[in-house]
Design an enzyme around this catalytic site. Structure first.
Site, mmCIF file in Angstrom:
data_model
loop_
_atom_site.group_PDB
_atom_site.id
_atom_site.type_symbol
_atom_site.label_atom_id
_atom_site.label_comp_id
_atom_site.label_asym_id
_atom_site.label_seq_id
_atom_site.Cartn_x
_atom_site.Cartn_y
_atom_site.Cartn_z
ATOM 1 C CB ALA A 106 -0.927 -0.001 1.209
ATOM 2 C CB THR A 123 -0.555 6.587 2.164
ATOM 3 O OG1 THR A 123 -1.952 6.829 2.262
ATOM 4 C CG2 THR A 123 -0.321 5.136 1.784
ATOM 5 C CD GLU A 150 11.120 6.771 -8.430
ATOM 6 O OE1 GLU A 150 10.939 7.882 -7.913
ATOM 7 O OE2 GLU A 150 10.482 6.363 -9.415
ATOM 8 C CE1 TYR A 162 6.298 6.009 -4.449
ATOM 9 C CE2 TYR A 162 8.216 6.235 -5.867
ATOM 10 C CZ TYR A 162 7.296 5.434 -5.217
ATOM 11 O OH TYR A 162 7.387 4.066 -5.321
ATOM 12 C CB SER A 163 12.077 8.927 -4.048
ATOM 13 O OG SER A 163 12.449 10.256 -4.250
ATOM 14 C CE LYS A 189 7.621 2.708 -1.263
ATOM 15 N NZ LYS A 189 6.500 1.768 -0.870
ATOM 16 C CE1 TYR A 233 5.600 14.011 -18.633
ATOM 17 C CE2 TYR A 233 6.741 12.965 -16.807
ATOM 18 C CZ TYR A 233 5.565 13.349 -17.431
ATOM 19 O OH TYR A 233 4.367 13.075 -16.825
HETATM 20 P P1 NAD Z 1 -0.444 1.528 -7.158
HETATM 21 O O1 NAD Z 1 -0.539 3.008 -6.981
HETATM 22 O O2 NAD Z 1 -0.866 0.923 -8.452
HETATM 23 O O3 NAD Z 1 -1.304 0.796 -6.015
HETATM 24 C C1 NAD Z 1 -1.286 1.202 -4.673
HETATM 25 C C2 NAD Z 1 -2.434 0.507 -3.962
HETATM 26 O O4 NAD Z 1 -2.380 0.916 -2.586
HETATM 27 C C3 NAD Z 1 -3.807 0.919 -4.497
HETATM 28 O O5 NAD Z 1 -4.627 -0.218 -4.618
HETATM 29 C C4 NAD Z 1 -4.341 1.858 -3.424
HETATM 30 O O6 NAD Z 1 -5.763 1.847 -3.318
HETATM 31 C C5 NAD Z 1 -3.678 1.291 -2.165
HETATM 32 N N1 NAD Z 1 -3.553 2.302 -1.100
HETATM 33 C C6 NAD Z 1 -3.095 3.574 -1.221
HETATM 34 N N2 NAD Z 1 -3.123 4.190 -0.024
HETATM 35 C C7 NAD Z 1 -3.588 3.276 0.873
HETATM 36 C C8 NAD Z 1 -3.822 3.295 2.275
HETATM 37 N N3 NAD Z 1 -3.608 4.399 2.998
HETATM 38 N N4 NAD Z 1 -4.292 2.183 2.875
HETATM 39 C C9 NAD Z 1 -4.532 1.052 2.149
HETATM 40 N N5 NAD Z 1 -4.345 0.980 0.820
HETATM 41 C C10 NAD Z 1 -3.861 2.067 0.187
HETATM 42 O O7 NAD Z 1 1.050 1.150 -6.808
HETATM 43 P P2 NAD Z 1 1.970 0.004 -7.425
HETATM 44 O O8 NAD Z 1 2.641 0.517 -8.627
HETATM 45 O O9 NAD Z 1 1.207 -1.255 -7.469
HETATM 46 O O10 NAD Z 1 3.084 -0.085 -6.274
HETATM 47 C C11 NAD Z 1 2.908 -0.951 -5.151
HETATM 48 C C12 NAD Z 1 4.100 -0.783 -4.221
HETATM 49 O O11 NAD Z 1 5.297 -1.117 -4.919
HETATM 50 C C13 NAD Z 1 4.297 0.645 -3.708
HETATM 51 O O12 NAD Z 1 4.710 0.567 -2.374
HETATM 52 C C14 NAD Z 1 5.403 1.204 -4.593
HETATM 53 O O13 NAD Z 1 6.140 2.182 -3.897
HETATM 54 C C15 NAD Z 1 6.220 -0.043 -4.837
HETATM 55 N N6 NAD Z 1 6.980 -0.060 -6.109
HETATM 56 C C16 NAD Z 1 6.359 0.214 -7.302
HETATM 57 C C17 NAD Z 1 7.079 0.121 -8.486
HETATM 58 C C18 NAD Z 1 6.434 0.385 -9.824
HETATM 59 O O14 NAD Z 1 7.143 0.431 -10.847
HETATM 60 N N7 NAD Z 1 5.113 0.556 -9.923
HETATM 61 C C19 NAD Z 1 8.426 -0.231 -8.451
HETATM 62 C C20 NAD Z 1 9.027 -0.484 -7.207
HETATM 63 C C21 NAD Z 1 8.290 -0.414 -6.062
HETATM 64 O O1 DAU Z 2 11.746 3.068 -10.130
HETATM 65 C C1 DAU Z 2 10.603 2.551 -9.507
HETATM 66 C C2 DAU Z 2 9.485 3.556 -9.614
HETATM 67 O O2 DAU Z 2 9.032 3.533 -10.971
HETATM 68 C C3 DAU Z 2 8.335 3.272 -8.655
HETATM 69 O O3 DAU Z 2 8.803 3.400 -7.339
HETATM 70 C C4 DAU Z 2 7.179 4.252 -8.909
HETATM 71 O O4 DAU Z 2 6.093 3.918 -8.064
HETATM 72 C C5 DAU Z 2 6.771 4.129 -10.353
HETATM 73 O O5 DAU Z 2 5.734 5.050 -10.646
HETATM 74 C C6 DAU Z 2 7.962 4.387 -11.261
HETATM 75 O O6 DAU Z 2 8.398 5.763 -11.180
HETATM 76 P P1 DAU Z 2 8.825 6.599 -12.479
HETATM 77 O O7 DAU Z 2 8.704 8.037 -12.207
HETATM 78 O O8 DAU Z 2 10.128 6.101 -13.007
HETATM 79 O O9 DAU Z 2 7.668 6.080 -13.477
HETATM 80 P P2 DAU Z 2 6.779 6.826 -14.570
HETATM 81 O O10 DAU Z 2 6.074 5.762 -15.346
HETATM 82 O O11 DAU Z 2 5.946 7.910 -13.985
HETATM 83 O O12 DAU Z 2 7.862 7.481 -15.515
HETATM 84 C C7 DAU Z 2 8.873 6.694 -16.145
HETATM 85 C C8 DAU Z 2 9.780 7.636 -16.906
HETATM 86 O O13 DAU Z 2 9.051 8.170 -18.029
HETATM 87 C C9 DAU Z 2 10.238 8.832 -16.099
HETATM 88 O O14 DAU Z 2 11.567 9.160 -16.473
HETATM 89 C C10 DAU Z 2 9.290 9.948 -16.518
HETATM 90 C C11 DAU Z 2 8.975 9.604 -17.959
HETATM 91 N N1 DAU Z 2 7.620 9.967 -18.421
HETATM 92 C C12 DAU Z 2 6.552 9.589 -17.673
HETATM 93 C C13 DAU Z 2 5.271 9.906 -18.079
HETATM 94 C C14 DAU Z 2 4.072 9.500 -17.246
HETATM 95 C C15 DAU Z 2 7.465 10.631 -19.630
HETATM 96 O O15 DAU Z 2 8.442 10.951 -20.319
HETATM 97 N N2 DAU Z 2 6.202 10.933 -20.041
HETATM 98 C C16 DAU Z 2 5.097 10.611 -19.308
HETATM 99 O O16 DAU Z 2 3.953 10.933 -19.726
#
Ligand code: NAD
Ligand code: DAU
Length: 357
Positions: free
Chosen positions: A80, A98, A134, A158-159, A162, A215
């Protein structure tokens, strides 16, 4: 049974689906259902009594304690979080609440539950915190990839949030003896990825004939991992990880954003050509850069490979093709996310949640 928090989000729902397909052990899925939580992701589990859903906030410590006492989990896996960097720049408050306060409350509840356990279950208990690469900050082109020893240098709200949660998890191990594990993973992609993140946004916009916003110069580098491989890494760490340790998880797959966008376009040109005969590349548009944009992330995943024997199954080429096919096959999921209809899913279709809570 195990507890999963955030199990209606992108990675959490993939994890829950895989878990239920591979194990007879029940899952209590605790999710607040923010905009990122989508129970439609879990529709294949309708009627599956091994999946119990509770809509709740991890920051509600009393409720977390109550749920842990009621369901007696052997492990808690914390997905979460608020996860989108751009949203954290526009509105950091939810991220602090959160990712920091929520994780703190969850740790407090886990600690009090852990202390109540008999010696046998206490020995087996684990709190696994899912985190991100991150927290380590940004690399130059020639820097070595992040190892677990790299100091934290988070650059976005965000980072930073975390990183704070990772520190709290570490402190609960050192101070209170909570048996914790932490994973720091690179960028995931795959099914059920909310179309605000790079890869799903590019797919969805391309198919809708919209601009593909890149971007800055598009030369920022990310290390991409297919989501199912992240899920298998978490299962591996849960089973074999040493408590108090952190494990980096990555795909050994660094690519500049612009290359990713071109690969998505190339695959769509092949799998769903534009009706006007033009290439999807024509939709690429360079837009203003993200403030404080990290230039490069790269994960050194040697520790989890050498000590626990995990490695990814998918290459980027196989994983991105599967992902594209999933989005092409699941246009209704995309439409429901974009229209907001997915928010009605629980009321209309879902019967597996714990109504008592
Ligand atoms: P996401 O945003 O898709 O999902 C987050 C989920 O957490 C959602 O279902 C949301 O409803 C729930 N949530 C948010 N706040 C909450 C709260 N206060 N209580 C209970 N539930 C809550 O995120 P994701 O991409 O699936 O990432 C999941 C985890 O993995 C996160 O901790 C993120 O930091 C980590 N992570 C993500 C990535 C990535 O590339 N997406 C990479 C590395 C780590
Ligand atoms: O590295 C792990 C992380 O990866 C996770 O912890 C985060 O939850 C997850 O969202 C992701 O973060 P990023 O910022 O790297 O992901 P995002 O998809 O938002 O962007 C990926 C790269 O693409 C980043 O350099 C920004 C760029 N970008 C993103 C969007 C949404 C664009 O150039 N155009 C876009 O519209």
């Amino acid at each position: 049974m195990i507890v999963v928090t955030g199990g209606a989000g992108f990675i959490g729902s993939n994890f829950v689906l895989d878990w239920c397909a591979q194990s007879d052990e029940a899952v209590l899925n605790i999710d607040k259902l923010t905009y990122a939580g989508n129970l439609e992701n879990l529709q294949d589990l309708q009627g599956n009594t091994k999946h119990i859903f509770v809509q709740a906030d991890i920051a509600n410590g009393d409720l977390m304690r109550e749920l842990f006492n009621k369901y007696q989990p052997r492990a808690i896996i914390n997905f979460a979080a608020e996860s989108h960097v751009d949203r954290s720049i526009h509105g950091p408050a939810d991220f602090i609440q959160t990712n920091i306060v929520g994780t703190f409350q969850l740790l407090e509840a886990a600690k009090s539950y852990f202390k109540s356990l008999a010696p046998g279950p206490a020995l087996a208990f684990r709190f696994l915190h899912v985190s991100t690469d991150e927290v380590y900050g940004s690399l130059s082109k020639i820097d070595p990839a992040f190892t677990e020893k790299k100091n934290f240098e988070p650059n976005s709200p965000y980072s930073a949030s975390k990183a704070a949660s990772d520190h709290l998890v570490r402190a609960y191990h050192h101070t209170y003896g909570l048996p914790v594990l932490t994973t720091n993973c690179s960028n995931n992609y795959g099914p059920y990825h909310f179309p605000e993140k790079l890869i799903p946004l590019m797919i969805v916009n391309a198919l809708a004939g919209k601009n593909l916003p890149v971007y800055g110069d598009g030369q920022q580098i990310r290390d991409w991992l297919y989501v199912k491989d992240h899920c298998s890494a978490i299962r591996c760490v849960l089973q074999k990880g040493v408590t108090g340790e952190t494990y980096n998880v990555g795909g050994w797959n660094e690519k500049p954003n612009l290359d990713i966008v071109h690969m998505v376009c190339d695959l769509l040109n092949e799998m769903r050509p534009r009706t006007d005969g033009k290439k999807y590349q024509e939709q690429i548009t360079f837009v203003t850069d993200r403030p404080g944009h990290d230039r490069r992330y790269a994960i050194d995943a040697s520790k989890i490979a050498n000590e626990l024997g995990w490695k990814p199954s998918e290459t980027f080429e196989t994983g991105i093709r599967k992902t594209l096919q999933w989005y092409l096959d699941n246009q209704q999921w995309v439409a429901n996310v974009q229209s907001g209809a997915y928010k009605d899913w629980m009321n209309k279709h879902y019967v597996g949640h714990d109504k008592a809570n």
